[in-house]
Enzyme design. Structure first.
Site, PDB file in Angstrom:
ATOM      1  N   SER A 102      -0.457 -10.997 -24.799  1.00 30.04           N
ATOM      2  CA  SER A 102      -1.140  -9.718 -24.628  1.00 30.04           C
ATOM      3  C   SER A 102      -0.768  -9.033 -23.316  1.00 30.04           C
ATOM      4  O   SER A 102       0.377  -8.692 -23.083  1.00 30.04           O
ATOM      5  CB  SER A 102      -2.655  -9.940 -24.746  1.00 30.04           C
ATOM      6  OG  SER A 102      -3.357  -8.734 -24.798  1.00 30.04           O
ATOM      7  N   ASP A 241      -1.020  -2.097 -24.068  1.00 27.72           N
ATOM      8  CA  ASP A 241      -0.691  -3.352 -23.398  1.00 27.72           C
ATOM      9  C   ASP A 241       0.505  -3.987 -24.099  1.00 27.72           C
ATOM     10  O   ASP A 241       1.076  -3.408 -25.026  1.00 27.72           O
ATOM     11  CB  ASP A 241      -1.902  -4.294 -23.349  1.00 27.72           C
ATOM     12  CG  ASP A 241      -2.303  -4.808 -24.723  1.00 27.72           C
ATOM     13  OD1 ASP A 241      -1.923  -4.179 -25.726  1.00 27.72           O
ATOM     14  OD2 ASP A 241      -3.011  -5.834 -24.795  1.00 27.72           O
ATOM     15  N   ASP A 243       1.131  -6.293 -26.243  1.00 27.79           N
ATOM     16  CA  ASP A 243       1.209  -6.545 -27.686  1.00 27.79           C
ATOM     17  C   ASP A 243       0.626  -5.410 -28.515  1.00 27.79           C
ATOM     18  O   ASP A 243       0.592  -5.496 -29.741  1.00 27.79           O
ATOM     19  CB  ASP A 243       0.552  -7.882 -28.049  1.00 27.79           C
ATOM     20  CG  ASP A 243      -0.964  -7.849 -27.941  1.00 27.79           C
ATOM     21  OD1 ASP A 243      -1.484  -7.094 -27.099  1.00 27.79           O
ATOM     22  OD2 ASP A 243      -1.631  -8.590 -28.691  1.00 27.79           O
ATOM     23  N   ASP A 245      -2.452  -4.078 -28.868  1.00 30.70           N
ATOM     24  CA  ASP A 245      -3.793  -4.010 -29.454  1.00 30.70           C
ATOM     25  C   ASP A 245      -4.816  -3.378 -28.511  1.00 30.70           C
ATOM     26  O   ASP A 245      -5.966  -3.167 -28.889  1.00 30.70           O
ATOM     27  CB  ASP A 245      -4.271  -5.388 -29.933  1.00 30.70           C
ATOM     28  CG  ASP A 245      -4.459  -6.399 -28.809  1.00 30.70           C
ATOM     29  OD1 ASP A 245      -4.104  -6.085 -27.647  1.00 30.70           O
ATOM     30  OD2 ASP A 245      -4.948  -7.514 -29.087  1.00 30.70           O
TER      31      ASP A 245
END
Length: 449
Positions: A102, A241, A243, A245
């Site tokens: 993340s 961010d 990733d 999400d």
């Protein structure tokens, strides 16, 4: 229920090269997951990753373990986390596996799973996988081994899905947007989505090299985005961010809009469209100002534990659709089964266009309470939050704040820190109270070293 050994609030996480984020464990995890998931009959799993250099290593190891368990693997390459959940669902795969840490630096990585409905695995299934990890690894017979293939159309499919979630009657024509993709998984998706919807896009941090993901960019480092919005006289800035999400946004004056702000805007627009479907779910970390602002508009508000999986659980329990975290995870279950930075930002942009208002205008009516959060490291295996001295300090502060503030003390689910959070109407009182509690927590932590 038994406590999980490897799975935290967001899958398995750690430092690359150290247990459990190494090739040996990743292969065993792939095998264990394959054994558990194949019990449902479907023998297909999709694997996607963000742009970390270690993704290649972990992807290959997971793939080997899954194939040894007789599972067919579809490789998606670098894709946002929500895209992997979506594609696993649409391809009727038994699971989607995400290789990502993340918003963390490149030297961290993680592995998390989505089920066939695009939802994070239940705790029960994660425990079954952990139990299987204790078994000796075996290989199915040669004629039952899984196969691997690559879905070359993954990015195009997801770009079209994102665009389909933007109202057909609206366009981003005339909007100048600065887009920060954190050198992460949205780098080849978000710019195309926005451009194809008509926006004038200025990109930042869209050139991943394997080690620059989240480095001084993205949703956790918005200073550069703020500067670029002002430099280019842009209408809005958007930061995802690593990733994809999470999302943060910046208005034309450089003010940052976090997850609480975005949830407020999205919920208000849904209510205006008579499409809210109940109330809104935040977490124990959501600002008191959000709760008060929504209630002032007649919108019910409920709090879950920290973590988008718990926001999801409470939304499902209540039959609601909109929720999120101040960190930038925003959920709208009418559109997709998990938090999606691109789709959340499109919802806010749609509200701007539909109402012909700036992002700043949409945020009026919501004033945040001053908040102070202090992270205090502690020795793993101990729990300073239960120390009598800490509980006494918290009780004393709560008595001082009364109903005009609150205290939250919680251990992080991803690192050995205690988060001390205080909110109230007066900023000085907030700072003094947080520092007072943090000092006691720190002293208790040292005593347990």
């Amino acid at each position: 229920m038994k406590e999980r050994k490897y799975f935290g609030t967001d899958g398995v996480r750690g430092l690359v090269g150290e247990h459990p984020i190494n090739p040996e464990f990743a292969m065993k995890l792939g095998w264990a997951a394959g054994r558990v998931l194949s019990e449902n009959g479907t023998k297909k799993v999709m694997i996607g990753k963000d742009t970390r250099i270690s993704g290649y290593m972990l992807e290959t190891a997971l793939q080997a373990g899954l194939i040894a368990a007789g599972i067919d693997v579809v490789l998606l390459g670098p894709m946002p986390t929500p895209a992997i959940a979506y594609l696993a669902q649409t391809f009727r795969a038994e699971a989607g596996i995400v290789i990502s840490a993340s918003h963390n630096p490149y030297y961290d990585n993680g592995i998390k799973f989505f089920n066939c409905r695009g939802l994070k695995l239940d705790d029960k299934v994660e425990l079954e996988i952990e139990a299987m990890l204790d078994e000796p690894m075996t290989c199915v017979e040669s004629d039952k081994l899984g196969k691997a293939s690559r879905l070359t159309s993954a990015d195009g499919r997801y770009i079209e899905f994102c665009k389909s979630q933007f109202p057909q009657s609206l366009s981003l024509e005339g909007l100048k947007i600065v887009l920060d993709c954190a050198n992460g998984a949205t780098y080849h998706i978000a710019p195309s989505v926005m451009r194809e919807l008509g926006a004038n896009i200025i990109t930042h941090a869209c050139e991943p090299n394997g080690v620059n993901i989240n480095h001084e960019c993205g949703a956790t480092h918005v200073d550069t985005l703020k500067r670029k919005v002002l430099e280019h006289n842009a209408d809005v800035g958007i930061a995802y961010d690593g990733d994809g999400d999470r999302v943060m946004m910046v208005d034309h004056n450089g003010r940052v809009f976090d997850g609480d702000d975005l949830v407020y805007i999205i919920a208000c627009q849904a209510a205006q469209d008579d499409n809210l479907g109940g109330g809104v779910v935040g977490t124990v970390m959501s600002n008191m100002g959000l709760e008060n602002a929504l209630k002032a508009k007649g919108i019910e508000f409920a709090r879950s534990k920290v973590g988008d999986r718990y926001v999801m659980e409470l939304l499902q329990q209540k039959g609601w659709t909109i929720g999120g975290e101040s960190s930038g995870h925003v959920l709208n279950l009418d559109l997709i089964s998990t938090g999606d930075g691109i789709i959340s930002s499109l919802q806010v942009l749609a509200a701007m266009v539909a109402q012909n208002k700036t992002l700043q205008d949409l945020g009026t009516g919501f004033t945040k309470y001053p908040m102070k959060m202090i992270n205090v490291r502690y020795t793993p295996g101990t729990d300073p939050t239960k120390a009598p001295a800490v509980l006494a300090a918290v009780a004393e502060v709560e008595q001082t704040l009364g109903e005009k503030g609150r205290v939250l003390l919680r251990k992080s689910g991803t690192e050995p820190v205690v988060r001390v959070m205080v909110e109230a109407e007066q900023e000085k009182l907030v700072i003094d109270s947080a520092e007072k509690i943090a000092a006691v927590v720190e002293s208790m932590s040292k005593q347990t070293d």
